[in-house]
Design a protein around this motif. Sequence first.
Motif, PDB file in Angstrom:
ATOM      1  N   MET A   1      58.144  -1.784   4.228  1.00 18.57           N
ATOM      2  CA  MET A   1      57.590  -2.953   3.537  1.00 18.57           C
ATOM      3  C   MET A   1      56.991  -3.942   4.521  1.00 18.57           C
ATOM      4  SD  MET A   1      60.222  -3.824   0.414  1.00 18.57           S
ATOM      5  CE  MET A   1      61.723  -3.734   1.348  1.00 18.57           C
ATOM      6  N   ARG A   2      57.713  -4.198   5.618  1.00 18.88           N
ATOM      7  CA  ARG A   2      57.182  -5.133   6.611  1.00 18.88           C
ATOM      8  C   ARG A   2      55.901  -4.594   7.245  1.00 18.88           C
ATOM      9  NH1 ARG A   2      61.587  -6.061   9.163  1.00 18.88           N
ATOM     10  NH2 ARG A   2      62.033  -8.055   8.168  1.00 18.88           N
ATOM     11  N   GLU A   3      55.834  -3.272   7.452  1.00 21.88           N
ATOM     12  CA  GLU A   3      54.636  -2.678   8.032  1.00 21.88           C
ATOM     13  C   GLU A   3      53.441  -2.840   7.101  1.00 21.88           C
ATOM     14  OE1 GLU A   3      52.652  -0.707  11.173  1.00 21.88           O
ATOM     15  OE2 GLU A   3      54.580  -1.728  10.998  1.00 21.88           O
ATOM     16  N   ARG A   4      53.670  -2.668   5.800  1.00 21.14           N
ATOM     17  CA  ARG A   4      52.578  -2.885   4.826  1.00 21.14           C
ATOM     18  C   ARG A   4      52.064  -4.315   4.905  1.00 21.14           C
ATOM     19  NH1 ARG A   4      51.432   0.687   0.820  1.00 21.14           N
ATOM     20  NH2 ARG A   4      52.824   2.471   0.531  1.00 21.14           N
ATOM     21  N   ALA A   5      52.995  -5.281   4.951  1.00 18.80           N
ATOM     22  CA  ALA A   5      52.574  -6.681   5.004  1.00 18.80           C
ATOM     23  C   ALA A   5      51.825  -6.994   6.299  1.00 18.80           C
ATOM     24  CB  ALA A   5      53.794  -7.594   4.857  1.00 18.80           C
ATOM     25  N   LEU A   6      52.320  -6.481   7.435  1.00 21.01           N
ATOM     26  CA  LEU A   6      51.675  -6.757   8.713  1.00 21.01           C
ATOM     27  C   LEU A   6      50.284  -6.147   8.791  1.00 21.01           C
ATOM     28  CD1 LEU A   6      54.676  -6.271  11.178  1.00 21.01           C
ATOM     29  CD2 LEU A   6      53.644  -8.415  10.430  1.00 21.01           C
ATOM     30  N   LEU A   7      50.099  -4.962   8.212  1.00 19.10           N
ATOM     31  CA  LEU A   7      48.788  -4.333   8.243  1.00 19.10           C
ATOM     32  C   LEU A   7      47.755  -5.121   7.446  1.00 19.10           C
ATOM     33  CD1 LEU A   7      49.743  -0.554   7.957  1.00 19.10           C
ATOM     34  CD2 LEU A   7      48.877  -1.763   9.959  1.00 19.10           C
ATOM     35  N   LEU A   8      48.206  -5.934   6.496  1.00 18.42           N
ATOM     36  CA  LEU A   8      47.302  -6.800   5.743  1.00 18.42           C
ATOM     37  C   LEU A   8      47.145  -8.173   6.395  1.00 18.42           C
ATOM     38  CD1 LEU A   8      48.452  -6.035   2.078  1.00 18.42           C
ATOM     39  CD2 LEU A   8      46.362  -5.245   3.193  1.00 18.42           C
ATOM     40  N   GLY A   9      47.858  -8.398   7.506  1.00 20.35           N
ATOM     41  CA  GLY A   9      47.830  -9.713   8.143  1.00 20.35           C
ATOM     42  C   GLY A   9      48.823 -10.676   7.553  1.00 20.35           C
ATOM     43  N   GLY A  10      49.812 -10.172   6.805  1.00 19.55           N
ATOM     44  CA  GLY A  10      50.800 -11.026   6.153  1.00 19.55           C
ATOM     45  C   GLY A  10      52.143 -10.986   6.857  1.00 19.55           C
ATOM     46  N   THR A  11      53.164 -11.460   6.142  1.00 19.17           N
ATOM     47  CA  THR A  11      54.519 -11.512   6.690  1.00 19.17           C
ATOM     48  C   THR A  11      55.492 -11.047   5.625  1.00 19.17           C
ATOM     49  OG1 THR A  11      54.805 -13.824   5.986  1.00 19.17           O
ATOM     50  CG2 THR A  11      53.980 -13.437   8.226  1.00 19.17           C
TER      51      THR A  11
ATOM     52  N   PHE B   1      70.623 -10.702  -1.598  1.00 21.24           N
ATOM     53  CA  PHE B   1      69.548 -10.710  -0.607  1.00 21.24           C
ATOM     54  C   PHE B   1      68.349 -11.457  -1.165  1.00 21.24           C
ATOM     55  CE2 PHE B   1      70.545  -8.637   3.201  1.00 21.24           C
ATOM     56  CZ  PHE B   1      69.389  -8.343   3.906  1.00 21.24           C
ATOM     57  N   ARG B   2      67.533 -11.977  -0.247  1.00 14.33           N
ATOM     58  CA  ARG B   2      66.270 -12.631  -0.607  1.00 14.33           C
ATOM     59  C   ARG B   2      65.168 -11.999   0.228  1.00 14.33           C
ATOM     60  NH1 ARG B   2      64.609 -17.916  -2.357  1.00 14.33           N
ATOM     61  NH2 ARG B   2      62.459 -18.348  -1.725  1.00 14.33           N
ATOM     62  N   LEU B   3      64.156 -11.474  -0.449  1.00 13.64           N
ATOM     63  CA  LEU B   3      63.002 -10.886   0.219  1.00 13.64           C
ATOM     64  C   LEU B   3      61.771 -11.714  -0.128  1.00 13.64           C
ATOM     65  CD1 LEU B   3      62.100  -7.224   0.754  1.00 13.64           C
ATOM     66  CD2 LEU B   3      60.423  -8.660  -0.394  1.00 13.64           C
ATOM     67  N   THR B   4      61.051 -12.154   0.902  1.00 14.95           N
ATOM     68  CA  THR B   4      59.855 -12.969   0.714  1.00 14.95           C
ATOM     69  C   THR B   4      58.699 -12.325   1.462  1.00 14.95           C
ATOM     70  OG1 THR B   4      61.225 -14.961   0.599  1.00 14.95           O
ATOM     71  CG2 THR B   4      58.858 -15.266   0.930  1.00 14.95           C
ATOM     72  N   ALA B   5      57.618 -12.053   0.738  1.00 17.45           N
ATOM     73  CA  ALA B   5      56.431 -11.443   1.344  1.00 17.45           C
ATOM     74  C   ALA B   5      55.220 -12.299   1.024  1.00 17.45           C
ATOM     75  CB  ALA B   5      56.221 -10.018   0.824  1.00 17.45           C
ATOM     76  N   HIS B   6      54.400 -12.533   2.034  1.00 15.66           N
ATOM     77  CA  HIS B   6      53.130 -13.236   1.838  1.00 15.66           C
ATOM     78  C   HIS B   6      52.007 -12.293   2.231  1.00 15.66           C
ATOM     79  CE1 HIS B   6      50.148 -16.398   1.591  1.00 15.66           C
ATOM     80  NE2 HIS B   6      49.719 -16.039   2.789  1.00 15.66           N
ATOM     81  N   LEU B   7      51.103 -12.038   1.296  1.00 12.09           N
ATOM     82  CA  LEU B   7      49.999 -11.112   1.524  1.00 12.09           C
ATOM     83  C   LEU B   7      48.678 -11.859   1.390  1.00 12.09           C
ATOM     84  CD1 LEU B   7      51.258  -8.095  -0.634  1.00 12.09           C
ATOM     85  CD2 LEU B   7      51.751  -8.601   1.762  1.00 12.09           C
ATOM     86  N   PRO B   8      47.906 -11.975   2.462  1.00 15.41           N
ATOM     87  CA  PRO B   8      46.596 -12.657   2.365  1.00 15.41           C
ATOM     88  C   PRO B   8      45.642 -11.854   1.506  1.00 15.41           C
ATOM     89  CG  PRO B   8      47.328 -12.450   4.648  1.00 15.41           C
ATOM     90  CD  PRO B   8      48.202 -11.575   3.833  1.00 15.41           C
TER      91      PRO B   8
END
Length: 402
Positions: free
Chosen positions: A368-378, A389-396
Motif C-alpha cells: 500500500m505504501r509503495e502504491r502511494a509513493l509511486l503516485l507521489g503521495g504518502t 489501527f489507523r491508516l491514512t493515505a494521501h494520493l495527489p
Amino acid sequence: MNSTAPHTETPGRGVPGRFRGPFTRWPRSADAVLATALFLPTMLLEEGPGDTLVVRPLSEILHPALLLFLVSGAALYRRRSRPVPVLCVVLAAWAATLGSSHSTLGGMVIVALYSVGRHAEDNRWGPVGVVAAIVALTIDGILLEVPWGDIGFGAFVMSGAWYLGRRLRLRAGRAARLRQEQAAEARRIVTEERTHIARELHDVVAHRVSMMTVQAGAARMVAAEDPQGALEAMAAVEEAGRQALDELRHLLGVLRPDAGRDGLGPQPGLADLPRLVADVREAGLDVTVSGGLRDAVPARVDLSAYRIVQEALTNVLKHSGPGTRTEVRLRAESNGITIVVLDDGHGSAVGSVSTGHHGLPGHGIVGMRERALLLGGTLDATPRPGGGFRLTAHLPTKGEPT
C-alpha cells in the motif's frame, strides 16, 4: 551510609512506542535535575537516632566534605556519556568520608552503578564497580557499627541497581536490532517486487513494443511509394500491440492476482467500493463509509485508492477478525484525495492484532505504501490509543507520478 535508596528514573528506550518520560525526552535537563536532587539531601541531611534523617547543623554543612559532594553531583551530570569515570569519582569521594557523619553518598553511588549498567559500552566495569561499592559499604557499616542486615540490604540494592541498568540496556539493544530487521525486511520486499516487475515487463512486453516501433518506422518510410506495404506493416503493428496488451494484462494478473474478477475486465475503482464493502460485511466486518468524491480522478489514482481500501479492510479482517467496527473515510482536497481507515481492533481475533501489526511487515502495508509513493503521495499506519489501527493515505490527483 544513606539509609534510603533514591528513586531512579524509568528508562524509556527499552519500551519503544510507549510512554516516554523526561529522562528520554529531555535527557540533559533531567540529569541536571537528578544530580541536584541527589546533591541537596546529601549535603543537608545526616542520619539521626533510630535510622531517622535530620538536618545537619550549619557548621557541618560548611565542611570540606561539601567539596566532595559538589564534585560528585557535578559528575552525575555526565553519567550517560562517561558512566565509568563518574562511578570512579563518586566512589573516591565516598571512600574519603567512610566512617564519618558525611558518609551519605550512597544514593549517588546507586545511581552511578545503574548508569554503568545502562550506558557503559564495556561490560567488564560493571561487576568491578559493584564489588568496589560493596566493599566500601561494608567498611562504612563496620566503622559506624551498622547492623549486618542493613549492610546486606544495601549491598543488594547496589548490585540490583547495576543489574537493572544492564537488563534495560540489553532490552534496548534487542529493540534496536528488531527495528533494523524490520526496516531491512521492508526494503527487501520493495526491492524484490520492483525487480520482479521490471524483469517481467522487460522480458514479456519489451520485445513486442520493439517490434511495433520497427514496423511503424518501416510503414512511415514506404507509405508514399508502397501504400500496400505500409498497410501490411501497420497491420503487423496492430497485431503486435494486441499481443503486447494481452501479455501485459496476463502479467499484471500474475503479479497482482485478484480472485473473483475477470482478468481481462476493467480495473476496479472507487465506484466499486459498495460491492467491496458488501463483500467484507458478508465476511463479518462491521464497515461504514463516509464522505466521497464529487469529481472524477485519474485512472491510476482511482485504481490505487480502491486497492488501498481493499488491502486495509483485508488486514483488519485478518488481524482483528469478524465483528471489528471499521470506518472508511474519503475526502476530496484541492491537490488530491485522502483515505482514512479506522478500526477498533475488538473483533473475535483481537489476540492476533499485536502479532500482525508489530511483527515484521508483510507485503500488505509495504505494498500500500509503495502504491502511494509511486503516485507521489504518502501512507501512514499507526496503532490507536484505545486499540485497533489507523491508516491514512494521501494520493495527489495532479502532477506526474514518481
